[in-house]
Design an enzyme around this catalytic site. Structure first.
Site, PDB file in Angstrom:
ATOM      1  NE  ARG A   1      21.546  23.929 -64.364  1.00 42.68           N
ATOM      2  CZ  ARG A   1      21.202  22.803 -63.850  1.00 42.68           C
ATOM      3  NH1 ARG A   1      20.148  22.051 -64.476  1.00 42.68           N
ATOM      4  NH2 ARG A   1      21.313  22.519 -62.531  1.00 42.68           N
ATOM      5  CE1 TYR A   2      20.233  25.842 -70.236  1.00 39.35           C
ATOM      6  CE2 TYR A   2      18.222  24.955 -68.950  1.00 39.35           C
ATOM      7  CZ  TYR A   2      19.279  24.871 -69.780  1.00 39.35           C
ATOM      8  OH  TYR A   2      19.606  23.723 -69.813  1.00 39.35           O
TER       9      TYR A   2
ATOM     10  NE  ARG B   1      15.187  27.993 -70.786  1.00 37.32           N
ATOM     11  CZ  ARG B   1      16.284  28.517 -71.450  1.00 37.32           C
ATOM     12  NH1 ARG B   1      16.256  29.813 -71.421  1.00 37.32           N
ATOM     13  NH2 ARG B   1      17.088  27.843 -72.265  1.00 37.32           N
TER      14      ARG B   1
ATOM     15  CB  CYS C   1       5.401  10.941 -58.526  1.00 34.55           C
ATOM     16  SG  CYS C   1       6.689  12.207 -59.236  1.00 34.55           S
TER      17      CYS C   1
ATOM     18  CB  CYS D   1       9.499   6.981 -63.331  1.00 32.55           C
ATOM     19  SG  CYS D   1       7.963   7.468 -63.785  1.00 32.55           S
TER      20      CYS D   1
ATOM     21  CB  CYS E   1      12.585   9.331 -61.094  1.00 30.32           C
ATOM     22  SG  CYS E   1      12.353  10.925 -60.689  1.00 30.32           S
TER      23      CYS E   1
ATOM     24  NE  ARG F   1      14.130  17.535 -60.520  1.00 26.31           N
ATOM     25  CZ  ARG F   1      13.225  17.782 -61.489  1.00 26.31           C
ATOM     26  NH1 ARG F   1      11.950  17.378 -61.480  1.00 26.31           N
ATOM     27  NH2 ARG F   1      13.309  18.945 -62.388  1.00 26.31           N
TER      28      ARG F   1
ATOM     29  CG  ASP G   1      19.637  13.074 -66.458  1.00 28.63           C
ATOM     30  OD1 ASP G   1      20.245  13.434 -67.253  1.00 28.63           O
ATOM     31  OD2 ASP G   1      18.604  13.621 -66.002  1.00 28.63           O
TER      32      ASP G   1
ATOM     33  CG  ASP H   1      19.650  18.311 -68.307  1.00 25.59           C
ATOM     34  OD1 ASP H   1      20.570  19.231 -68.197  1.00 25.59           O
ATOM     35  OD2 ASP H   1      18.618  17.905 -68.016  1.00 25.59           O
TER      36      ASP H   1
ATOM     37  CE  LYS I   1      16.124  20.530 -70.684  1.00 25.20           C
ATOM     38  NZ  LYS I   1      16.346  21.538 -69.429  1.00 25.20           N
TER      39      LYS I   1
END
Length: 435
Positions: free
Chosen positions: A122-123, A126, A135, A139, A142, A144, A303, A340, A347
Site C-alpha cells: 500500500r505504501y 513498505r 493466533c 480477539c 479483530c 481480519r 475498523d 485506517d 492510516k
C-alpha cells in the site's frame, strides 16, 4: 499478584489435575488446553448461561470461532464479568452477528492491494507480509476476522516464497511488517527461515513483527525464541495491549526478555467501546507500557469489519483521549491516533488542533492548558527549493530517493508542476471535455 497466581494454579488443576506450574508456563500446554467451546468456558469459570444465551453464543461462534488461552482466561473477573475488559475482548457476543450497512469483510482492502498472495503493498517503501493465520487467541475485535481460523488462508512455504520473491524484486521496499495471524505462533525454526530470507535481501533495511503473544500468551516468549530473534537485527516488535489489566507480571517478564535482547518495542492499541474508551484508562495503560520499555505507537479507531459495530466509538472520543494525554503525561507515552481509512487509504492521523491561526510572520497556538501563545517566524529565512538536482544542492546529503512525490507532498514539491489533485469523477472538469 498473589491472588492471580492462586487463581491460575486452581485453573490449571481444573484443566489438568496433574498440572504443575511448569505446565502452566508451557505455551504448548496452554495452546492444547485453549477454551474453544461454551461448556468448557462454563466449567472453568463457574459461570453458566441460560438456554437462550447459550443458543445465541453458539450461533456467534459458528461464524467467528472461540479460542482463549487459559492464561488470558485467568485474567477475567467473573464477579463483574459483563463489564470486564478481558472478557469483552475474548468471549463472543451475539452483537457480532449484527452487520451494519457500513461493515465490510475486508475494510482496509488488503486483498485488493495484494500483488501476490500474502503481500499487501500500500505504501511506497513498505509491505505487509501475512505469514500466519494462527493466533494464540481470537480477539473479538479483530479486523481480519475473515481470515483467522480459516484453513483456506494458511500460507504454505510456496506462498511465503512468492512473497519473499516479490520483496526481492522490488528494490523500493525497505521495511517489511510480518503479521497474520501471529508470526510468533510459528515454530522457531520456520520463523527463523523467513527472517533469514529477508535478511538476505539487500534493500530490506528493517523487519517488524506484529504480535499479541506478550498479552495473551506471554510464556511463548521463551529464551530459545528470544535468542533466535536476536540474530536478526534490526528487528522491531509491535504488540497489542488494550487495557492496563493486561499488563501482568507474566507479560512484563515477556517484555523484559524482548527489550533486553535489544529489540525496540511498540504498542498498537484499538479504541474499544466499553473496554478502554476512557482517558484515565488509556493514560494508565500507556504509562505502564513505557515503564516496561514499550513505546505507545498507534491508537487505532476500530475498523469497519463485520460484527464490530458494538466496539466502535465516535472519532471525537479518540480526540478527547489524546487531548487528555498531550501535556498531561510524557510525550513518548502519547501514541498517534489514527483512522485506517476504509478502502485502503491507509492510516490517517486524527489529533486535536493546536495551531489557531497564522499571519505573515507569526503563528498563534494554544497549549494543553488552554494558554494561547505566539511564535514569531524569522524574517531572514530563505527556503531551500528543490529541483531534484542533488549535486547542485548546498545541503549535504546522499542516497536521496528519485521517486516522484504523491498526494499533498506532490503539491508542495518544487520539482513538480502539479497545481491541484482532482477526483476522476469531478463534474465540473467533465463538462470541459463535453463542451
Amino acid at each position: 499478584m498473589v491472588s492471580l497466581l492462586i487463581k491460575q494454579v486452581g485453573l490449571a488443576k481444573k484443566i489438568d489435575p496433574g498440572a504443575a506450574v511448569r505446565q502452566w508456563n508451557d505455551w504448548k500446554w496452554q495452546m492444547r488446553h485453549a477454551v474453544r467451546d461454551i461448556p468448557s468456558f462454563e466449567e472453568l469459570t463457574g459461570v453458566h448461561f441460560n438456554r437462550e444465551e447459550r443458543r445465541e453464543l453458539e450461533k456467534t461462534i459458528e461464524h467467528f470461532p472461540l479460542n482463549i488461552t487459559p492464561y488470558y482466561l485467568s485474567l477475567i473477573d467473573t464477579a463483574d464479568m459483563k463489564n470486564d475488559p478481558v472478557y469483552k475482548q475474548c468471549f463472543p457476543s451475539p452483537e457480532e452477528l449484527n452487520v451494519e450497512k457500513c461493515d465490510m469483510v475486508d475494510p482496509l482492502a488488503e486483498e485488493e492491494d495484494s500483488p501476490v498472495p500474502g503481500i499487501t503493498h500500500r505504501y511506497p517503501d513498505r509491505v505487509l507480509f501475512l505469514v500466519s493465520n494462527v493466533c494464540a487467541m481470537y480477539c473479538r475485535h479483530c479486523t481480519r476476522k475473515r481470515k483467522v481460523g480459516n484453513v483456506d488462508y494458511i500460507p504454505d512455504r510456496e506462498t511465503i516464497l512468492k512473497g519473499i520473491d516479490y520483496i526481492r524484486d522490488n528494490p523500493s521496499i525497505r521495511d517489511v511488517l510480518l503479521s497474520g495471524g501471529d508470526p510468533l505462533m510459528l515454530p522457531d525454526d520456520y520463523l527463523d527461515w523467513i527472517l533469514s530470507e529477508l535478511d538476505n535481501i539487500p534493500h530490506v533495511e528493517v523487519v517488524r513483527i506484529g504480535t499479541r503473544v506478550p498479552v495473551v500468551l506471554p510464556c511463548r516468549i521463551t529464551d530459545d525464541l528470544v535468542e533466535m530473534l536476536k540474530g536478526h537485527h534490526p528487528l522491531w516488535i509491535n504488540t497489542h495491549f488494550n487495557h492496563p489489566k493486561e499488563v501482568t507480571p507474566a507479560s512484563r517478564e515477556a517484555l523484559r526478555k524482548l527489550a533486553d535482547a535489544g529489540i525496540p518495542l511498540g504498542n498498537q492499541c484499538v479504541l474499544l467501546a466499553g473496554v478502554n474508551d476512557c482517558p484515565q484508562i488509556m493514560k494508565k495503560l500507556f504509562q505502564k507500557l513505557v515503564q516496561n520499555r514499550v513505546r505507545p505507537y498507534y491508537m487505532f479507531q476500530c475498523d469497519l469489519s463485520e460484527g464490530l459495530s458494538h466496539f466502535r466509538t465516535s472519532v471525537s472520543k479518540g480526540i478527547e483521549i489524546i487531548e487528555n494525554l498531550v501535556g498531561h503525561t510524557s510525550g513518548f507515552a502519547v501514541p498517534t491516533y489514527v483512522v485506517d481509512a476504509p478502502g485502503g487509504g491507509g492510516k490517517i492521523p486524527v489529533m486535536p488542533n493546536y495551531l489557531i491561526s497564522s499571519a505573515t510572520n507569526k503563528v498563534v497556538m494554544r497549549n494543553y492548558e488552554g494558554v494561547i501563545t505566539t511564535y514569531t517566524e524569522p524574517d531572514a529565512y530563505k527556503a531551500a527549493k528543490c529541483d531534484g538536482n542533488c549535486q547542485a544542492c548546498h545541503l549535504q546529503h546522499d542516497d536521496v530517493s528519485s521517486e516522484n512525490e504523491v498526494g499533498i507532498a506532490r503539491l508542495l514539491s518544487d520539482r513538480d508542476e502539479t497545481i491541484s489533485i482532482i477526483p476522476s469523477n469531478n463534474r465540473r472538469i467533465g463538462r470541459r471535455y463535453d463542451a
